[in-house]
Design an enzyme around this catalytic site. Structure first.
Site, short mmCIF file in Angstrom:
data_model
loop_
_atom_site.label_atom_id
_atom_site.label_comp_id
_atom_site.label_asym_id
_atom_site.label_seq_id
_atom_site.Cartn_x
_atom_site.Cartn_y
_atom_site.Cartn_z
CG ASP A 34 0.33 -0.13 -0.49
OD1 ASP A 34 -0.52 -0.85 0.04
OD2 ASP A 34 1.11 0.60 0.17
CD GLU A 247 -5.96 1.38 3.52
OE1 GLU A 247 -5.50 2.39 4.09
OE2 GLU A 247 -5.54 0.23 3.77
#
Ligand code: FUB
Length: 347
Positions: A34, A247
């Site tokens: 991420d 997301e």
């Protein structure tokens, strides 16, 4: 530490895959995911999740296998240069309101202070967004005693607009719990969402946006939904897994156009949509990154020395969905405003 290194060597020597990857991991000493990349003081800083090896990981659709406990910041002077792994920037034990799961963070700078925004579950197991402050980009960061008021869900990303305003985008469904919050920010603890939400023809759940206050540790307004529509003006639907939001919302701006990119989750694309307004609506444009190796796909974009870069992760080292490694590759905007699709795997 010795145990972790041995485990990583074990995964790396498994010869897990014959796939060819276009980039190598930025670091292999720790697992990272991420990646949120920024330039602070002329240097590139990457704020990743720090994936950990657990004895008996619990797997479920709520992402219990992603049980991270601290953040480590990476930095480099230029793309392709040596990467520094900084000391622990923030530990779960130092966040008074947090219970578990340090998920995808982001960071921002204002007036010489650095702000780390992080999603974690509170004592009631509800994801909220925390903020911690430091004097240096790499930390150490000191957490505020409570989460940002009015925040929920996960995957915060903070965008600074040309006029100096900062906006936080956030949200993620399933384990990220966005499906529990309606668009008036009311909470219904109905558990994990199924794949089709039971309403496949309804508009897909939207990511959220809020203007940040001047203090950078609170919202200046309630969270609002960010609409994503097709070129005919129709909302992207829940059943449209290849295009709907899941997301990892991220914004970059080029030539006055706001590019919202995000993960489609269960189909694993990073797609992008454009708008002339940070609040949207955003019009779906296409695929920015095809699926990587691994279940999740989460990225950031960065302009450095007049080139654009795409930071992402895959599971090249471990072959395990929850033990990821961050990477970077160049990305290209076309003259018509579209972006060339990236393929990180060559078959
Ligand atoms: O790293 C934990 C979660 O996995 C992130 O918050 C999501 O975006 C996905 O990458």
């Amino acid at each position: 530490m010795k145990k972790i290194v041995l485990t990583m060597i074990f995964f790396a020597t498994l010869g897990y895959s014959q796939k060819k990857f276009i980039n190598e991991p930025l670091v292999s000493e720790i697992f990272t995911a991420d990646p949120s990349a920024h330039i602070f003081n002329g240097k590139i800083y990457v704020y990743p999740s720090h994936d950990i090896v657990e004895e008996n990981p619990k797997y479920d659709d709520c992402g219990s296998q992603y049980a991270m406990r601290d953040y480590r910041v990476l930095s480099m002077d230029y793309i392709g240069g040596p990467v520094t792994i900084h000391d622990v920037a923030l530990d779960l034990d130092d966040v008074p309101w947090a219970k578990r799961q340090f998920w995808a963070p982001d960071a921002a700078e204002k007036d010489g202070k650095y702000y780390l925004y992080f999603p974690t579950k509170d004592k009631q197991d509800i994801f909220k967004i925390g903020v911690a402050v430091a004097d240096k980009p790499e930390g150490p960061f000191k957490s505020k005693k409570t989460p940002i008021e009015g925040s929920y869900s996960m995957d915060p990303s903070v965008f600074k607009d040309d006029d100096g305003k900062y906006y936080m985008y956030l949200g993620g469904i399933w384990g990220g719990q966005l499906q529990r919050w309606d668009e008036n920010n009311q909470y219904t603890p109905s558990g994990c969402e199924t794949q089709d939400n039971g309403m496949p023809n309804s508009p897909a759940i939207s990511p959220r946006i809020a203007l940040m206050s001047d203090d950078m540790v609170s919202f200046a307004e309630d969270l609002k939904p960010v609409r994503i529509i097709d070129k005919d003006g129709n909302p992207i639907l829940t059943k449209d897994h290849d295009r709907r939001f899941f997301e990892a919302a991220w914004i970059h701006k080029k030539d006055g156009v706001y590019y919202l990119s995000y993960s489609t989750g269960n189909t694993h694309y990073i797609v992008y949509a454009t708008s002339d307004n940070p609040y949207g609506p955003f019009v779906y444009q296409g695929v920015l990154n095809n699926p990587v190796q691994g279940w999740t796909n989460h990225h950031s974009t960065l302009k450095f020395n007049d080139k654009w870069y795409f930071f992402y992760h895959d599971t090249q080292i471990s072959g395990k969905d929850f033990l990821r490694n961050v990477k970077v590759t160049e990305m290209f905007h076309n003259e018509d405003g579209t972006i060339e699709t990236i393929n990180t795997i060559i078959d």
